[in-house]
Write a protein that holds these residues in place. Structure first.
Motif: not given
Length: 633
Positions: A50-61, A65-69, A121-122, A126-131
């Protein structure tokens, strides 16, 4: 069930209980630990992603890619990112199967670890909830491997414990084998004693059993001594100690009725001529001393052979009965030299007349004929001189064979062509029930079936007794197998001491396991007394085969069988010399009653031999006799 089996069952039960309890506790503890570790992992990984996603651009691709990795780099069951409105933005879920613990194990012990949840976070929004939920496959696999290892160690530990326990139990219970052997010996009427073991419990048992055996042995020894005293009082002459006239006549009858290797023999009588005049000339005390001295020398001749008997026929006649002896002339000469030398050694002995007469006898000869023949020879000796010796020849048919070699050829030829047959004489209980049949050997000789007394003396003289006894055993087993009858056979003392015969006997009995328990084997009392060690070894060897073992012609030497309680016998046959005229002989009645009491205390069946009258047959059960055989039976 043996102690070793009980030990193994106890170890198996205890191991199963310990394993079950330990498995439950350790498995539940391990599951709780694994659940905590998975929860911590889920929470940390979810926070990190979640911390990594919060610091990255929020475009869908980029987000996908981050979640898949992350999903591909770890072992996750589910990674899901949802928008604040609940829509799924990105989701990766493992839908395949992985090897690990068995499915039944996973269902039996479920691992319930909560997934990690973190907010993405964005900026300030709040951008979303990660499970994030890690896969439980490795947790189940670790739990399954631990359970298997624990089970393996329990099995190894239980086996080692059982083996060590078995060795310890065997060492501790080693004295128990001696206790069991002693108990079996007492059950088999052999009252033996064993050393006391060191184990306290076993020591108490062995001490009690030894006490029982000692008491029985003491009781039997005391009864045997009392019985021997009674026998000597009733059957022996008070002054000389030799057998009295009545009993000696019974012994002659018994010897003439024998049907074995000692069926023939010699009767010798030495007479003090004119005993009344000797009393007047020497005085009563000197004469009595002289009589005792001569009686002692006659008794010494009898004592050299276990089945010979010395007796005092009347005041002046001393007799020697020598079954199995062959040369009356040689015996009379030897006895005469000894008695005459004893007389000459006394100051008054030179003036004492002591003529001697002897005669051979054969089986089935009448007592009156034998005594008349010896008395005639004794009268001739008295007329011939003070120290004359005469031998009365038997008026008999000439022997069928001229020499020993001819006898050997005839005997071996007959037995080799199966010229062997067994007679049948019933042994019945007091109520008439057949106990077994006595089966003496019959042999085809000179064109006719001959009784044992006809040829067995020659068999013994030629040293063929073991060979003939083997033939008897073989014929008896064959007849038992064919008819199912209970048969009793006689073995000779010569065979008892022959190792080759014993080997053949065991082989025949082992080859006929169904017939052997119906075979009654007996040996004469004089042979048992003479070879007690060999007889005990025979009893021990034959007992597992089921044969019934007994002693025949029991009577005068019963007190010598001091170790009778250790032999494990089944029966005894009381000599005809005791049974003859039992209805009128009060002394023999008391002796017979005591003999039967001792035998019954050992669990032995008592059988009377040579029952010759209905009066004897009626009275014998009152004295404790269980069965009987003889002309009247």
């Amino acid at each position: 069930m043996s102690l070793i089996k009980q030990l193994w069952i106890a170890i198996a039960v205890i191991t199963a209980l310990a394993l079950g309890g330990s498995l439950v506790v350790s498995t539940l503890s391990a599951r709780h630990y694994l659940e905590q570790q998975l929860q911590v992992k889920n929470f940390d990984n979810a926070t990190s992603l979640a911390l990594s996603l919060s610091q990255m651009p929020k475009d869908p691709v980029t987000v996908e890619l981050q979640v898949a990795a992350q999903f591909d780099a770890g072992h996750y069951r589910l990674i899901r990112l949802t928008s604040p409105s609940g829509e799924v933005v990105v989701e990766r879920e493992f839908s395949g199967t992985l090897d690990g613990a068995p499915e039944w194990f996973s269902r039996l012990i479920p691992i319930n670890a909560r997934p990690g949840i973190a907010q993405v976070q964005d900026g300030w929004h709040q951008f979303g909830t990660l499970t994030l939920d890690s896969h439980k496959r490795y947790a189940y696999e670790a739990l399954w491997d631990g359970t298997l290892q624990q089970l393996l160690w329990f099995v190894i530990g239980g086996a080692l414990t059982g083996l060590i326990g078995t060795l310890i139990i065997k060492h501790i219970t080693r004295p128990l084998g001696q206790v069991v052997e002693q108990a079996e010996a007492i059950g088999g009427r052999r009252f033996v004693t064993t050393p006391e073991p060191g184990t306290m419990e076993f020591r108490s048992v062995v001490r009690a059993m030894n006490t029982l055996s000692d008491r029985v042995r003491t009781m039997l020894a005391e009864e045997s001594r009392r019985l021997e005293q009674l026998r000597r009082q009733t059957q022996h002459d008070d002054m000389t100690g030799l057998v009295n006239r009545g009993q000696f006549l019974n012994l002659i009858d018994s010897a003439l009725a024998r049907d074995d290797a000692h069926a023939a023999g010699i009767l010798l009588i030495a007479r003090f001529s004119d005993l009344a005049a000797l009393n007047l000339r020497l005085g009563r005390e000197t004469t009595d001393s002289l009589l005792r001295d001569i009686a002692r020398h006659v008794g010494e001749f009898a004592a050299q052979h276990p089945d010979w008997e010395a007796g005092r026929m009347n005041g002046s006649d001393f007799a020697l009965l020598a079954p199995g002896c062959e040369d009356p002339g040689d015996l009379a000469l030897r006895v005469g030299q000894a008695l005459h030398a004893a007389l000459d050694a006394r100051p008054e002995g030179h003036t004492v007349a002591l003529p001697i007469a002897a005669s051979a006898y054969a089986a089935s000869e009448s007592r009156s004929h034998l005594l008349a023949r010896v008395d005639g020879a004794l009268a001739t000796a008295e007329q011939s001189g003070d120290r004359a010796i005469r031998v009365a020849e038997r008026i008999d048919k000439s022997p069928p064979y001229d020499d020993l070699q001819a006898w050997r050829n005839a005997l071996t030829s007959s037995i080799e062509r199966d010229g062997v047959r067994l007679g049948r004489y019933p042994v019945r209980t007091s109520d008439g029930r057949l106990l077994h049949d006595e089966a003496p050997i019959r042999l085809m000789l000179n064109g006719a079936w001959q009784a044992a007394g006809y040829f067995l003396p020659w068999v013994a003289r030629l040293g063929l007794m073991p060979r003939f006894d083997v033939a008897v055993v073989r014929a008896a087993l064959q007849e038992i197998s064919a008819s199912g009858a209970q048969l009793g056979i006689n073995l000779s003392p010569e065979s008892l001491c022959d190792a080759t015969f014993r080997g053949e006997l065991f082989g025949l009995l082992q080859a006929a396991p169904q017939a052997a328990p119906k075979l009654w084997i007996e040996l004469p009392e004089y042979g048992v007394v003479r070879h007690l060690g060999e007889f005990r070894a025979l009893c021990v060897a034959l007992r597992p085969l089921g044969c019934k073992l007994g002693i025949e012609h029991v009577g005068a030497r019963f007190a010598h069988l001091a170790e009778l309680h250790e032999l494990g016998l089944d029966y005894i046959k009381i000599d005809a010399a005791v049974i003859r005229g039992i209805d009128t002989n009060a002394g023999n009645q008391s002796f017979l009653r005591g003999l039967c009491m001792i035998a019954h205390s050992l669990g032995l069946v008592t059988i009377a031999e040579g029952v010759s009258s209905d009066a004897e047959k009626r009275l014998l059960p009152d004295f404790g006799v269980d069965a009987m055989t003889g002309p009247a039976v």
